[in-house]
Scaffold this motif. Sequence first.
Motif, PDB file in Angstrom:
ATOM      1  N   LEU A 334      50.880  27.824  10.832  1.00 50.42           N
ATOM      2  CA  LEU A 334      52.292  27.488  10.647  1.00 50.42           C
ATOM      3  C   LEU A 334      52.587  27.377   9.161  1.00 50.42           C
ATOM      4  N   HIS A 335      53.664  28.044   8.713  1.00 51.92           N
ATOM      5  CA  HIS A 335      54.079  27.861   7.326  1.00 51.92           C
ATOM      6  C   HIS A 335      55.005  26.658   7.221  1.00 51.92           C
ATOM      7  N   SER A 336      55.394  26.288   6.033  1.00 48.59           N
ATOM      8  CA  SER A 336      56.109  25.029   5.806  1.00 48.59           C
ATOM      9  C   SER A 336      57.419  24.951   6.578  1.00 48.59           C
ATOM     10  N   ALA A 337      58.148  26.080   6.672  1.00 45.46           N
ATOM     11  CA  ALA A 337      59.426  26.064   7.394  1.00 45.46           C
ATOM     12  C   ALA A 337      59.210  25.800   8.877  1.00 45.46           C
ATOM     13  N   GLU A 338      58.147  26.364   9.436  1.00 50.17           N
ATOM     14  CA  GLU A 338      57.846  26.140  10.858  1.00 50.17           C
ATOM     15  C   GLU A 338      57.418  24.695  11.099  1.00 50.17           C
ATOM     16  N   LEU A 339      56.681  24.133  10.165  1.00 46.93           N
ATOM     17  CA  LEU A 339      56.299  22.725  10.297  1.00 46.93           C
ATOM     18  C   LEU A 339      57.521  21.821  10.213  1.00 46.93           C
ATOM     19  N   ASP A 340      58.431  22.133   9.302  1.00 52.33           N
ATOM     20  CA  ASP A 340      59.659  21.341   9.193  1.00 52.33           C
ATOM     21  C   ASP A 340      60.485  21.439  10.475  1.00 52.33           C
ATOM     22  N   GLU A 341      60.505  22.622  11.072  1.00 53.77           N
ATOM     23  CA  GLU A 341      61.223  22.796  12.342  1.00 53.77           C
ATOM     24  C   GLU A 341      60.561  21.971  13.439  1.00 53.77           C
ATOM     25  N   LEU A 342      59.238  21.930  13.437  1.00 55.95           N
ATOM     26  CA  LEU A 342      58.508  21.145  14.432  1.00 55.95           C
ATOM     27  C   LEU A 342      58.884  19.670  14.347  1.00 55.95           C
ATOM     28  N   PHE A 343      59.044  19.178  13.120  1.00 56.14           N
ATOM     29  CA  PHE A 343      59.352  17.760  12.921  1.00 56.14           C
ATOM     30  C   PHE A 343      60.842  17.518  12.677  1.00 56.14           C
ATOM     31  N   SER A 344      61.690  18.425  13.140  1.00 51.47           N
ATOM     32  CA  SER A 344      63.140  18.269  12.926  1.00 51.47           C
ATOM     33  C   SER A 344      63.727  17.106  13.712  1.00 51.47           C
ATOM     34  N   THR A 345      62.990  16.581  14.681  1.00 48.93           N
ATOM     35  CA  THR A 345      63.457  15.427  15.445  1.00 48.93           C
ATOM     36  C   THR A 345      62.739  14.142  15.026  1.00 48.93           C
ATOM     37  N   ARG A 362      43.556  25.212   5.533  1.00 44.13           N
ATOM     38  CA  ARG A 362      44.745  26.074   5.462  1.00 44.13           C
ATOM     39  C   ARG A 362      44.322  27.497   5.135  1.00 44.13           C
ATOM     40  N   THR A 363      45.223  28.436   5.395  1.00 51.47           N
ATOM     41  CA  THR A 363      44.937  29.835   5.075  1.00 51.47           C
ATOM     42  C   THR A 363      45.067  30.044   3.570  1.00 51.47           C
ATOM     43  N   SER A 364      44.723  31.250   3.112  1.00 47.54           N
ATOM     44  CA  SER A 364      44.844  31.558   1.685  1.00 47.54           C
ATOM     45  C   SER A 364      46.291  31.513   1.218  1.00 47.54           C
ATOM     46  N   GLN A 365      47.240  31.659   2.171  1.00 49.94           N
ATOM     47  CA  GLN A 365      48.660  31.561   1.828  1.00 49.94           C
ATOM     48  C   GLN A 365      49.176  30.124   1.883  1.00 49.94           C
ATOM     49  N   GLY A 366      48.298  29.179   2.245  1.00 51.07           N
ATOM     50  CA  GLY A 366      48.700  27.773   2.308  1.00 51.07           C
ATOM     51  C   GLY A 366      49.271  27.361   3.644  1.00 51.07           C
ATOM     52  N   HIS A 367      49.121  28.205   4.664  1.00 50.31           N
ATOM     53  CA  HIS A 367      49.646  27.876   5.986  1.00 50.31           C
ATOM     54  C   HIS A 367      48.627  27.036   6.761  1.00 50.31           C
ATOM     55  N   LEU A 368      49.124  26.144   7.607  1.00 53.74           N
ATOM     56  CA  LEU A 368      48.264  25.204   8.337  1.00 53.74           C
ATOM     57  C   LEU A 368      47.751  25.845   9.621  1.00 53.74           C
ATOM     58  N   THR A 369      46.431  25.924   9.764  1.00 55.75           N
ATOM     59  CA  THR A 369      45.825  26.496  10.966  1.00 55.75           C
ATOM     60  C   THR A 369      45.867  25.486  12.106  1.00 55.75           C
ATOM     61  N   LEU A 370      45.575  25.964  13.309  1.00 57.08           N
ATOM     62  CA  LEU A 370      45.535  25.062  14.463  1.00 57.08           C
ATOM     63  C   LEU A 370      44.449  24.008  14.280  1.00 57.08           C
TER      64      LEU A 370
END
Length: 644
Positions: A334-345, A362-370
């Motif tokens: 998950l990239h930062s925007a997807e994480l923010d969407e996850l915690f939008s509530t 995290r991946t080389s792009q800084g995305h959070l793995t499962l």
Amino acid sequence: MPGAKSPPAGVRTGVRVVVAGERYTGKSSLIAAAASESFPESVPHVLPPTRLPADFFPDRVPITIIDTSGLEIKGRLIEELKRADAVVLTYACDQPQTLGRLCSFWLEELRRLQVKAPVVVVGCKLDLRDENEPVSLEHLMGPIMQRYREIETCIECSAVTLMQVPDAFYFAQRAVLHPTTPLFDQESQSLRPRCVRALRRIFILCDRDMDGTLNDEELNEFQVKCFNAPLQPEELIGVRRVVQEKKKDGVNDLGLTFEGFLYLHSLFIEKSRPETTWTVLRKFGYNDDLKLRDDFLPVPVKRAPDQSIELAPEAVDFLRRMFQLLDVDNHGALHSAELDELFSTAPENPLSQDPFKNAAERTSQGHLTLKGFLSEWALMTLLNPKDSLANLLYLGYGGNPSSAFRVTRKRTVDRKKQQTERNVFRCLVLGPDNSGKSALLNSFLGRSFLSNYDLTSGERYAANTIDQLGGTKKTLILQEIPEDGVKQFFSSKESLAACDVAIFVHDGSDELSWKKSTELLVEVTRQGEESGFGIPCLLVAAKDDLDPYHMAVQDSVKVCQELGVQAPIRVSMKLGEVNNLFHRILIAAECPHLNIPETQTGKRRKNFRKLINHSLLFMSVGAAVAFVGVAAFRAYAARKNTSS
């Protein structure tokens, strides 16, 4: 969604209001008139604390009113202002200079004293104002309220005619029980982000068919839950009409959209009815900080120091499903925007804050793995289970909140049984500065070795899952303690109780690093013996790519033999040679009865206890034999007497 009377707010049992302002502006008369509902012919210079009973206002919360003298701010007045839940500042309508002093002195002093209580400005003696000089309160107070955002509202009243006298204290109480500031930004004239997030969660919970709207049935269920009364058909039509006139996308053919839901709450607040929104928020468990109240978070609190809390399998499955739901591109991260969407509530994204934001893979792009996502959640649960449960509920966890966790067995019991049932293990990483602790944590998270050394400030965590034989997974959490933080960490006798294993890292090429590391090992050993919470310990000789300090090799054999631990594990993070270190740490944690160091004093104490226990056992057996012998002799004597 009409603004019905709200139930008792939160868990408050009273509101303390301090009345302040210039002398002779009518403070005491205002208080006396409100309490007696009549104009007092004479009042003392300063009234004693006055109580308005719980049934005085609809919220049914009593008010204690503190009168003040109006002299300079010092001593008791400062104490009262700092204890106040709300402050009523008065001026006299027939004395314009008192309003000037309100701005130039009183409001500035409240700021200087850092009084955080909401302020209600009350103009007294309205009956004495010259009728030939009409004044617009909005025109008079507008610029002042723009400058002093702590002012909740302004009113004018008359103690003689009782005009709006109770309102002064109603508004003060309302500012405490139903504050506008957490909900609404007056400058932008919009709901604050945290309020929007809370209302989004409430909307989603009420949208049972998950079509993105509240139909008439869902809206009525919401109305009954919050206000104990359904909406009549004509009221439903009225709600839709009001929204559609101002917010075209607030209503569609299916019902009220989230945009319309937000608009209604903005409308209530703009019309000075924040209690309506607060009633909704509190019905769904929110406190004044727009976070879930403690009574909505049934986290186990009674547990021994050597017990920990882990997520139950159903909670882990829920988090895995939520991750996969947001991972629309199926990249496994998950990239930062997807994480923010996850915690939008949720009030905020906890994984973007310390100590979690840099604590997992995290991946080389800084995305959070499962793996990283679940590891960070395991860390959150270990450190603060209440926050972990709250965030589960913010995300929509529908299971029984009290079943979302499991409390582990005591580690002292695990040691006796020589096995553990834990899935999450906490490892202390100790050692002197520049010994390689940070590089070790980075390697654990799959990060490249950095030649530039940055001294770690404060505690740092690294969490990751480790695959075991048979396909099982365990989570290992490394907690790095900087050298200057060791003393504070071990200031509590139970500091080791929450840990499963400890590793002591030293620079294998540095004599001083080795000595400091062994000193730490001895100190932890002693603390474990004194507290009864001894833990498995491993030595790690880092920087194996450098020329070794030869005496450390000889000394390590002696130290390990004396304390009863394994020889140091040699690693080089620079070369990527970890010598199976992290699996070995996990194995040590899973065998809580092994690798526990002992000092000579500890061994003597242990042997002494064994000797005492054996002696007591021997005495018990001897006493039992003697008792049986006496009983047998008495039985024999009784039979002999009978036969004779």
